[in-house]
Design an enzyme around this catalytic site. Structure first.
Site, PDB file in Angstrom:
ATOM      1  N   GLU A  92       0.824  -1.216   0.000  1.00  0.00           N
ATOM      2  CA  GLU A  92       0.000   0.000   0.000  1.00  0.00           C
ATOM      3  C   GLU A  92       0.850   1.254   0.000  1.00  0.00           C
ATOM      4  O   GLU A  92       1.963   1.267   0.512  1.00  0.00           O
ATOM      5  CB  GLU A  92      -0.817   0.060   1.285  1.00  0.00           C
ATOM      6  CG  GLU A  92      -1.933  -0.907   1.342  1.00  0.00           C
ATOM      7  CD  GLU A  92      -2.709  -0.737   2.645  1.00  0.00           C
ATOM      8  OE1 GLU A  92      -3.404  -1.667   3.014  1.00  0.00           O
ATOM      9  OE2 GLU A  92      -2.600   0.326   3.287  1.00  0.00           O
ATOM     10  N   CYS A 105       3.206   8.390   1.301  1.00  0.00           N
ATOM     11  CA  CYS A 105       3.523   7.484   2.402  1.00  0.00           C
ATOM     12  C   CYS A 105       3.858   6.138   1.773  1.00  0.00           C
ATOM     13  O   CYS A 105       3.015   5.546   1.104  1.00  0.00           O
ATOM     14  CB  CYS A 105       2.307   7.371   3.325  1.00  0.00           C
ATOM     15  SG  CYS A 105       2.508   6.131   4.599  1.00  0.00           S
ATOM     16  N   CYS A 112       4.965  -7.371   7.946  1.00  0.00           N
ATOM     17  CA  CYS A 112       5.859  -6.859   8.977  1.00  0.00           C
ATOM     18  C   CYS A 112       5.960  -7.918  10.070  1.00  0.00           C
ATOM     19  O   CYS A 112       4.985  -8.613  10.354  1.00  0.00           O
ATOM     20  CB  CYS A 112       5.285  -5.574   9.579  1.00  0.00           C
ATOM     21  SG  CYS A 112       6.342  -4.836  10.840  1.00  0.00           S
ATOM     22  N   CYS A 116       2.786  -5.613  16.200  1.00  0.00           N
ATOM     23  CA  CYS A 116       2.064  -4.699  17.105  1.00  0.00           C
ATOM     24  C   CYS A 116       0.575  -5.064  17.068  1.00  0.00           C
ATOM     25  O   CYS A 116       0.019  -5.277  15.986  1.00  0.00           O
ATOM     26  CB  CYS A 116       2.262  -3.251  16.670  1.00  0.00           C
ATOM     27  SG  CYS A 116       3.994  -2.805  16.534  1.00  0.00           S
ATOM     28  N   CYS A 119      -2.141  -3.170  14.775  1.00  0.00           N
ATOM     29  CA  CYS A 119      -1.807  -2.881  13.377  1.00  0.00           C
ATOM     30  C   CYS A 119      -2.146  -4.026  12.435  1.00  0.00           C
ATOM     31  O   CYS A 119      -1.822  -5.188  12.726  1.00  0.00           O
ATOM     32  CB  CYS A 119      -0.312  -2.569  13.295  1.00  0.00           C
ATOM     33  SG  CYS A 119       0.277  -2.338  11.608  1.00  0.00           S
ATOM     34  N   GLY A 159       5.276  -2.166   7.022  1.00  0.00           N
ATOM     35  CA  GLY A 159       6.643  -2.627   7.261  1.00  0.00           C
ATOM     36  C   GLY A 159       7.428  -1.767   8.220  1.00  0.00           C
ATOM     37  O   GLY A 159       7.058  -0.632   8.519  1.00  0.00           O
ATOM     38  N   GLU A 160       8.516  -2.335   8.704  1.00  0.00           N
ATOM     39  CA  GLU A 160       9.395  -1.641   9.651  1.00  0.00           C
ATOM     40  C   GLU A 160      10.695  -1.302   8.901  1.00  0.00           C
ATOM     41  O   GLU A 160      11.504  -2.186   8.632  1.00  0.00           O
ATOM     42  CB  GLU A 160       9.643  -2.567  10.856  1.00  0.00           C
ATOM     43  CG  GLU A 160      10.741  -2.147  11.800  1.00  0.00           C
ATOM     44  CD  GLU A 160      10.641  -0.705  12.293  1.00  0.00           C
ATOM     45  OE1 GLU A 160       9.619  -0.338  12.882  1.00  0.00           O
ATOM     46  OE2 GLU A 160      11.599   0.064  12.062  1.00  0.00           O
ATOM     47  N   SER A 191       9.690   6.285  10.030  1.00  0.00           N
ATOM     48  CA  SER A 191       8.990   5.913  11.255  1.00  0.00           C
ATOM     49  C   SER A 191       9.402   4.514  11.703  1.00  0.00           C
ATOM     50  O   SER A 191       9.411   3.575  10.914  1.00  0.00           O
ATOM     51  CB  SER A 191       7.482   5.955  10.997  1.00  0.00           C
ATOM     52  OG  SER A 191       6.778   5.545  12.140  1.00  0.00           O
ATOM     53  N   SER A 214       7.315   5.433  17.006  1.00  0.00           N
ATOM     54  CA  SER A 214       5.961   5.010  17.380  1.00  0.00           C
ATOM     55  C   SER A 214       6.003   4.583  18.835  1.00  0.00           C
ATOM     56  O   SER A 214       6.337   3.446  19.147  1.00  0.00           O
ATOM     57  CB  SER A 214       5.505   3.852  16.488  1.00  0.00           C
ATOM     58  OG  SER A 214       5.500   4.277  15.149  1.00  0.00           O
ATOM     59  N   LEU A 215       5.671   5.502  19.709  1.00  0.00           N
ATOM     60  CA  LEU A 215       5.810   5.240  21.147  1.00  0.00           C
ATOM     61  C   LEU A 215       4.536   4.591  21.709  1.00  0.00           C
ATOM     62  O   LEU A 215       4.569   3.528  22.295  1.00  0.00           O
ATOM     63  CB  LEU A 215       6.141   6.551  21.868  1.00  0.00           C
ATOM     64  CG  LEU A 215       6.614   6.427  23.308  1.00  0.00           C
ATOM     65  CD1 LEU A 215       7.851   5.552  23.421  1.00  0.00           C
ATOM     66  CD2 LEU A 215       6.890   7.799  23.920  1.00  0.00           C
ATOM     67  N   HIS A 216       3.423   5.268  21.549  1.00  0.00           N
ATOM     68  CA  HIS A 216       2.092   4.734  21.870  1.00  0.00           C
ATOM     69  C   HIS A 216       1.809   4.398  23.327  1.00  0.00           C
ATOM     70  O   HIS A 216       0.704   3.930  23.637  1.00  0.00           O
ATOM     71  CB  HIS A 216       1.752   3.507  21.016  1.00  0.00           C
ATOM     72  CG  HIS A 216       1.851   3.745  19.537  1.00  0.00           C
ATOM     73  ND1 HIS A 216       1.529   4.937  18.939  1.00  0.00           N
ATOM     74  CD2 HIS A 216       2.258   2.926  18.520  1.00  0.00           C
ATOM     75  CE1 HIS A 216       1.716   4.837  17.635  1.00  0.00           C
ATOM     76  NE2 HIS A 216       2.161   3.648  17.353  1.00  0.00           N
ATOM     77  N   ASN A 290      -6.940   3.751  14.607  1.00  0.00           N
ATOM     78  CA  ASN A 290      -7.805   3.277  13.539  1.00  0.00           C
ATOM     79  C   ASN A 290      -8.358   1.916  13.908  1.00  0.00           C
ATOM     80  O   ASN A 290      -7.594   1.017  14.205  1.00  0.00           O
ATOM     81  CB  ASN A 290      -6.954   3.075  12.275  1.00  0.00           C
ATOM     82  CG  ASN A 290      -7.194   4.145  11.268  1.00  0.00           C
ATOM     83  OD1 ASN A 290      -8.326   4.432  10.913  1.00  0.00           O
ATOM     84  ND2 ASN A 290      -6.113   4.743  10.813  1.00  0.00           N
ATOM     85  N   CYS A 333      -2.860   1.433   7.034  1.00  0.00           N
ATOM     86  CA  CYS A 333      -1.924   0.502   7.676  1.00  0.00           C
ATOM     87  C   CYS A 333      -2.210  -0.963   7.376  1.00  0.00           C
ATOM     88  O   CYS A 333      -2.446  -1.766   8.272  1.00  0.00           O
ATOM     89  CB  CYS A 333      -1.910   0.702   9.183  1.00  0.00           C
ATOM     90  SG  CYS A 333      -1.625   2.393   9.646  1.00  0.00           S
TER      91      CYS A 333
HETATM   92  N1  SAH Z   1       6.704   0.127  11.237  1.00  0.00           N
HETATM   93  C1  SAH Z   1       6.853   1.521  11.411  1.00  0.00           C
HETATM   94  C2  SAH Z   1       6.249   2.326  10.273  1.00  0.00           C
HETATM   95  C3  SAH Z   1       4.948   1.847   9.719  1.00  0.00           C
HETATM   96  S1  SAH Z   1       3.543   1.904  10.777  1.00  0.00           S
HETATM   97  C4  SAH Z   1       6.281   1.963  12.732  1.00  0.00           C
HETATM   98  O1  SAH Z   1       5.643   1.153  13.397  1.00  0.00           O
HETATM   99  O2  SAH Z   1       6.536   3.110  13.113  1.00  0.00           O
HETATM  100  C5  SAH Z   1       3.113   3.629  10.665  1.00  0.00           C
HETATM  101  C6  SAH Z   1       2.414   4.170  11.875  1.00  0.00           C
HETATM  102  O3  SAH Z   1       1.056   3.716  11.927  1.00  0.00           O
HETATM  103  C7  SAH Z   1       3.041   3.779  13.184  1.00  0.00           C
HETATM  104  O4  SAH Z   1       3.124   4.886  14.047  1.00  0.00           O
HETATM  105  C8  SAH Z   1       2.067   2.768  13.703  1.00  0.00           C
HETATM  106  O5  SAH Z   1       2.182   2.586  15.089  1.00  0.00           O
HETATM  107  C9  SAH Z   1       0.756   3.346  13.259  1.00  0.00           C
HETATM  108  N2  SAH Z   1      -0.374   2.437  13.276  1.00  0.00           N
HETATM  109  C10 SAH Z   1      -0.432   1.150  12.917  1.00  0.00           C
HETATM  110  N3  SAH Z   1      -1.673   0.657  13.068  1.00  0.00           N
HETATM  111  C11 SAH Z   1      -2.434   1.653  13.542  1.00  0.00           C
HETATM  112  C12 SAH Z   1      -3.807   1.784  13.907  1.00  0.00           C
HETATM  113  N4  SAH Z   1      -4.646   0.758  13.817  1.00  0.00           N
HETATM  114  N5  SAH Z   1      -4.222   2.994  14.350  1.00  0.00           N
HETATM  115  C13 SAH Z   1      -3.390   4.046  14.433  1.00  0.00           C
HETATM  116  N6  SAH Z   1      -2.093   3.994  14.108  1.00  0.00           N
HETATM  117  C14 SAH Z   1      -1.615   2.812  13.669  1.00  0.00           C
HETATM  118 FE1  SF4 Z   2       4.993  -3.291  11.855  1.00  0.00          FE
HETATM  119 FE2  SF4 Z   2       4.760  -0.660  12.300  1.00  0.00          FE
HETATM  120 FE3  SF4 Z   2       2.585  -2.242  12.081  1.00  0.00          FE
HETATM  121 FE4  SF4 Z   2       4.138  -2.447  14.230  1.00  0.00          FE
HETATM  122  S1  SF4 Z   2       2.952  -0.656  13.601  1.00  0.00           S
HETATM  123  S2  SF4 Z   2       3.300  -4.175  13.027  1.00  0.00           S
HETATM  124  S3  SF4 Z   2       6.140  -2.120  13.333  1.00  0.00           S
HETATM  125  S4  SF4 Z   2       4.060  -1.800  10.480  1.00  0.00           S
END
Ligand code: SAH
Ligand code: SF4
Length: 350
Positions: A92, A105, A112, A116, A119, A159-160, A191, A214-216, A290, A333
């Site tokens: 995507e 983006c 990945c 997480c 995601c 992806g990471e 990111s 991506s701290l969260h 999301n 995502c």
């Molecule tokens: N893997 C990297 C970059 C891709 S994810 C990372 O994790 O940073 C891009 C961003 O989308 C990250 O900040 C991730 O935490 C966030 N993300 C993934 N799924 C999400 C969701 N369901 N709602 C909000 N943010 C989300």
């Molecule tokens: Fe991978 Fe980023 Fe999604 Fe975590 S948030 S599973 S690191 S793409």
């Protein structure tokens, strides 16, 4: 013999390859210009002799991506793409319009492996890394499709990027090369979910990109419950790596914080977050989580989100709520790719 990925090659590597084929140095520069401008057919490279074109076709390939789905927002000019790769895999990409220009983006991997829990990209694990050329192709395909020039890139798709370190670095070098798309590294964000080993390695390159973390979550208990990576590198280690990174690059770090209802959105979380980020020159990007079909996470209501932001600001943290673009085509995502893979939906098929 496996064909070589010619679009991922640096100019010096092309010079070496063409030198080995008995070609003068200037040919490599001509070829490099074509490849990096997004030309995907050797036969359109009119200043390259036909015999050389034929030889290149035999020995190499030019990576490209094919649009299989395009979702256009009716609210703004956001376009979400699902691209097919040469091996039938899907990724995507999103094109967004801002006042300062177009941002893409991009994805850096198919799937990945970080897992997480909020995601969709990680649900089926990692299929493979993307090459630098496949990252570049996501930009030029969006440019071609819309007749525009992209000025900014965020490596925030599927992806990471730091789990695909070498290809991500190669991409950064190619995309910013003056003989290529010539994009300023200051216009690029990378990111990461917090791959500390990768942040340490990246620091050595001193790229003036924006590092997004991506701290969260403000503590290890919550973070480990939603992000597996935190069990490998905890928040202390991650923030230490951020400080070291900042000491070298002097760039402001961006922290992504997806607000999930009842998980990480309490006043206590905001206060703890502000405390932990003290001493780091940073910006906190609050993102309403999301919803993903496979989990039960919900985003907090609007007031709660604004309240969380206000608490951070009161404590001296630079925080904003991310503007949601393309809200009517909400499928971010990894969700869109998953739907295409599963054969669901038929809207806007190309
Ligand atoms: N893997 C990297 C970059 C891709 S994810 C990372 O994790 O940073 C891009 C961003 O989308 C990250 O900040 C991730 O935490 C966030 N993300 C993934 N799924 C999400 C969701 N369901 N709602 C909000 N943010 C989300
Ligand atoms: Fe991978 Fe980023 Fe999604 Fe975590 S948030 S599973 S690191 S793409």
């Amino acid at each position: 013999m496996e064909k070589q990925d010619i679009r991922s090659m640096y100019l010096t590597e092309l010079e070496e390859m063409l030198g080995g084929m008995g070609q003068p140095k200037f040919r490599a520069a001509q070829l490099y210009r074509w490849l990096q401008s997004g030309e995907t057919d050797f036969d359109n490279m009119t200043n390259i002799p036909q015999t050389l074109r034929n030889e290149l076709k035999e020995k190499t390939y030019i990576a490209d991506v094919k649009i299989v789905r395009r979702l256009c927002s009716r609210l703004d000019e956001t376009v979400k793409y699902v691209y097919e790769l040469y091996d039938g895999e899907y990724i995507e990409s999103v094109l967004m319009k801002y006042e300062h220009g177009y941002t893409v983006c991009i994805s850096t991997q198919v799937g990945c492996r970080m897992g997480c829990s909020f995601c969709a990209s990680g649900i089926a694990g990692l299929t493979r890394n993307l090459t630098a050329s496949e990252m570049l192709a996501q930009i030029t395909a969006a440019e071609r499709d819309n007749g525009i020039r992209v000025s900014n890139v965020v490596m925030m798709g599927m992806g990471e990027p730091l789990d695909n370190f070498d290809n991500s670095v190669r991409f950064l070098r190619l995309v910013s090369d003056s003989g290529g798309l010539n994009m300023g590294l200051r216009h690029i964000s990378l990111s990461t979910s917090g791959v500390v080993s990768g942040i340490k390695k990246l620091k050595e390159y001193n790229f003036p990109i924006t590092l997004s973390i991506s701290l969260h979550a403000p503590n290890d208990e919550i973070r480990s419950s939603i992000m597996r990576v935190n069990k490998r590198w905890n928040i202390d280690e991650l923030l230490r790596a951020c400080k070291e990174y900042q000491a070298v690059t002097t760039r402001r770090i961006s922290f992504e914080y997806a607000l999930i209802d009842g998980v990480n959105d309490s006043d206590k979380c905001a206060e703890e977050l502000a405390r932990r980020l003290k001493g780091i020159m940073c910006h906190v990007n609050l993102i309403p989580a999301n919803p993903v079909k496979e989990n039960s996470f919900k985003k907090p209501n609007k007031n709660k989100i604004l309240h969380f932001k206000d608490l951070l600001v009161k404590k001296g943290v630079n925080a904003t709520v991310r503007r949601t673009l393309g809200a009517d085509i909400d499928a971010s995502c990894g969700q869109l790719r998953k739907r295409v893979k599963e054969g669901e939906g038929s809207e806007n098929i190309q």
